[in-house]
Design a protein around this motif. Structure first.
Motif, mmCIF file in Angstrom:
data_model
loop_
_atom_site.group_PDB
_atom_site.id
_atom_site.type_symbol
_atom_site.label_atom_id
_atom_site.label_comp_id
_atom_site.label_asym_id
_atom_site.label_seq_id
_atom_site.Cartn_x
_atom_site.Cartn_y
_atom_site.Cartn_z
ATOM 1 N N ALA A 175 3.438 3.353 7.209
ATOM 2 C CA ALA A 175 2.902 3.253 8.572
ATOM 3 C C ALA A 175 3.974 3.532 9.626
ATOM 4 N N CYS A 176 5.226 3.313 9.274
ATOM 5 C CA CYS A 176 6.299 3.485 10.248
ATOM 6 C C CYS A 176 6.753 4.942 10.388
ATOM 7 N N HIS A 177 6.286 5.830 9.508
ATOM 8 C CA HIS A 177 6.566 7.263 9.674
ATOM 9 C C HIS A 177 5.869 7.749 10.941
ATOM 10 N N PRO A 178 6.585 8.479 11.830
ATOM 11 C CA PRO A 178 5.972 8.880 13.095
ATOM 12 C C PRO A 178 4.613 9.581 12.930
ATOM 13 N N GLU A 179 4.494 10.494 11.973
ATOM 14 C CA GLU A 179 3.216 11.196 11.808
ATOM 15 C C GLU A 179 2.108 10.256 11.361
ATOM 16 N N ARG A 180 2.459 9.398 10.432
ATOM 17 C CA ARG A 180 1.486 8.428 9.924
ATOM 18 C C ARG A 180 1.076 7.454 10.998
ATOM 19 N N LEU A 181 2.027 7.128 11.840
ATOM 20 C CA LEU A 181 1.750 6.167 12.905
ATOM 21 C C LEU A 181 0.693 6.731 13.855
ATOM 22 N N ASN A 182 0.777 8.029 14.141
ATOM 23 C CA ASN A 182 -0.246 8.645 14.994
ATOM 24 C C ASN A 182 -1.620 8.558 14.349
ATOM 25 N N GLU A 183 -1.686 8.858 13.048
ATOM 26 C CA GLU A 183 -2.978 8.752 12.336
ATOM 27 C C GLU A 183 -3.490 7.323 12.383
ATOM 28 N N LEU A 184 -2.550 6.414 12.247
ATOM 29 C CA LEU A 184 -2.926 4.999 12.224
ATOM 30 C C LEU A 184 -3.537 4.557 13.558
ATOM 31 N N LEU A 185 -2.970 5.077 14.640
ATOM 32 C CA LEU A 185 -3.517 4.737 15.963
ATOM 33 C C LEU A 185 -4.946 5.249 16.104
ATOM 34 N N ILE A 186 -5.190 6.452 15.606
ATOM 35 C CA ILE A 186 -6.555 6.999 15.693
ATOM 36 C C ILE A 186 -7.501 6.131 14.867
ATOM 37 N N ASP A 187 -7.067 5.757 13.680
ATOM 38 C CA ASP A 187 -7.921 4.927 12.832
ATOM 39 C C ASP A 187 -8.116 3.536 13.458
ATOM 40 N N HIS A 188 -7.050 3.008 14.018
ATOM 41 C CA HIS A 188 -7.146 1.701 14.684
ATOM 42 C C HIS A 188 -8.187 1.771 15.808
ATOM 43 N N CYS A 189 -8.123 2.843 16.583
ATOM 44 C CA CYS A 189 -9.073 3.036 17.678
ATOM 45 C C CYS A 189 -10.513 3.058 17.130
ATOM 46 N N ILE B 36 -6.370 -4.442 -1.275
ATOM 47 C CA ILE B 36 -5.097 -4.314 -0.564
ATOM 48 C C ILE B 36 -3.945 -3.983 -1.512
ATOM 49 N N VAL B 37 -3.948 -4.567 -2.705
ATOM 50 C CA VAL B 37 -2.790 -4.328 -3.597
ATOM 51 C C VAL B 37 -2.975 -3.143 -4.537
ATOM 52 N N SER B 38 -4.217 -2.710 -4.755
ATOM 53 C CA SER B 38 -4.394 -1.593 -5.685
ATOM 54 C C SER B 38 -4.137 -0.272 -4.964
ATOM 55 N N GLN B 39 -3.835 0.760 -5.752
ATOM 56 C CA GLN B 39 -3.499 2.068 -5.186
ATOM 57 C C GLN B 39 -4.693 2.689 -4.487
ATOM 58 N N ASP B 40 -4.394 3.339 -3.379
ATOM 59 C CA ASP B 40 -5.436 3.943 -2.553
ATOM 60 C C ASP B 40 -4.986 5.370 -2.227
ATOM 61 N N ASP B 41 -5.879 6.340 -2.409
ATOM 62 C CA ASP B 41 -5.514 7.741 -2.144
ATOM 63 C C ASP B 41 -5.448 8.055 -0.665
ATOM 64 N N GLU B 42 -6.147 7.251 0.132
ATOM 65 C CA GLU B 42 -6.161 7.522 1.564
ATOM 66 C C GLU B 42 -5.227 6.548 2.275
ATOM 67 N N PHE B 43 -4.744 6.975 3.444
ATOM 68 C CA PHE B 43 -3.944 6.065 4.256
ATOM 69 C C PHE B 43 -4.725 5.726 5.525
#
Ligand SMILES: [Fe+2]
Ligand SMILES: [Fe+2]
Length: 254
Positions: free
Chosen positions: A24-38, A239-246
């Motif tokens: 989540a702390c990767h800049p690109e991932r963080l942008n995706e995360l904000l969109i998903d959070h929204c 939460i603990v099992s592997q997930d293909d999506e972020f």
């Protein structure tokens, strides 16, 4: 903050894996995360609205609710959307206009309406706050497909009333509690704007989690402990099992 988090940490069976936080702390991932959070903020409001409409009010009150949601839904479903125009609109128009009348014979109606209307108001506000941050960072809004998390929980909702409603409320509590845990764990690793924002969200999301649980217990005809335990295990597994999506609520990154 620790006082807010202590009951949440007890409620959840596991912490967010460090791999998810690192990603989540990767800049690109963080942008995706904000969109998903929204997206998640609006979905939270919509889910609560659906609950009020289905269980607690009649058609006329239902229309009041729908008109409250309309500007938000128009924004997300319009591909020509403009964040700045949306944020510049007269926000007072987006207060719920009028009072919702509880359906006759629904004992929990007014409690459900009171708690959920407050929650919806706050989720709409959070939605606007995330949009503001996205706008400042030049991130476009996008409608995203849902990840496996909420679906994975909803699969376990029983199919007879009032058990369906009780389970949905418990699921709501877990989603809110997990969001809280993630905001708290992410905050110290983010830039100061996001850090402040995420910490500011903790208080309301912590109350949302408690409101959902209280409603579940007041509507249930028996102790909800066993159901809570069941959903706690399902949730932790997601939460603990592997997930293909972020996503904001995804599992361990694969
Ligand atoms: Fe929220
Ligand atoms: Fe919330």
């Amino acid at each position: 903050m620790q006082t807010l988090l202590a009951p949440i940490k007890q409620f959840l069976k596991c912490e967010t894996p460090d791999e998810w936080i690192a990603m989540a702390c990767h800049p690109e991932r963080l942008n995706e995360l904000l969109i998903d959070h929204c997206n998640c903020e609006l979905k939270a409001a919509q889910t609560a609205m659906f609950m009020i409409r289905k269980y607690a009010i009649d058609k006329t009150s239902g229309e009041l609710l729908l008109s409250w949601a309309k500007p938000y839904e128009d924004f997300v479903y319009n591909k020509q959307r403009s964040i700045s125009e949306f944020l510049a609109r007269d926000v007072k128009k987006n207060e719920l206009v009028g009072e919702l009348q509880p359906k006759a014979g629904v004992d929990f109606g007014s409690d459900l309406i009171a708690k959920m209307v407050r929650l919806i108001k706050e989720e709409f506000h959070h939605f606007e706050q995330v949009l503001e941050i996205m706008q400042a960072r030049g991130i476009e809004y996008q409608n995203l497909t849902a990840g496996r998390y909420a679906k994975g929980l909803m699969k376990h909702v029983r199919t007879h009333e009032p058990a369906t409603l009780v389970d949905k409320l418990i699921v709501g509590a877990f989603i809110e509690a997990r969001s809280c845990e993630r905001f708290a764990k992410l905050a110290p690793r983010l830039d100061s704007e996001l850090q402040k924002f995420y910490v500011s969200l903790l208080r309301s999301e912590a109350r949302h989690y408690q409101d959902y649980l209280k409603l579940a217990q007041s509507i249930a005809t028996e102790d909800i402990k066993q159901r809570v335990e069941h959903f706690a295990q399902v949730e932790a597994q997601l939460i603990v099992s592997q997930d293909d999506e972020f996503k904001f609520h995804s599992g361990r990154p694969s």
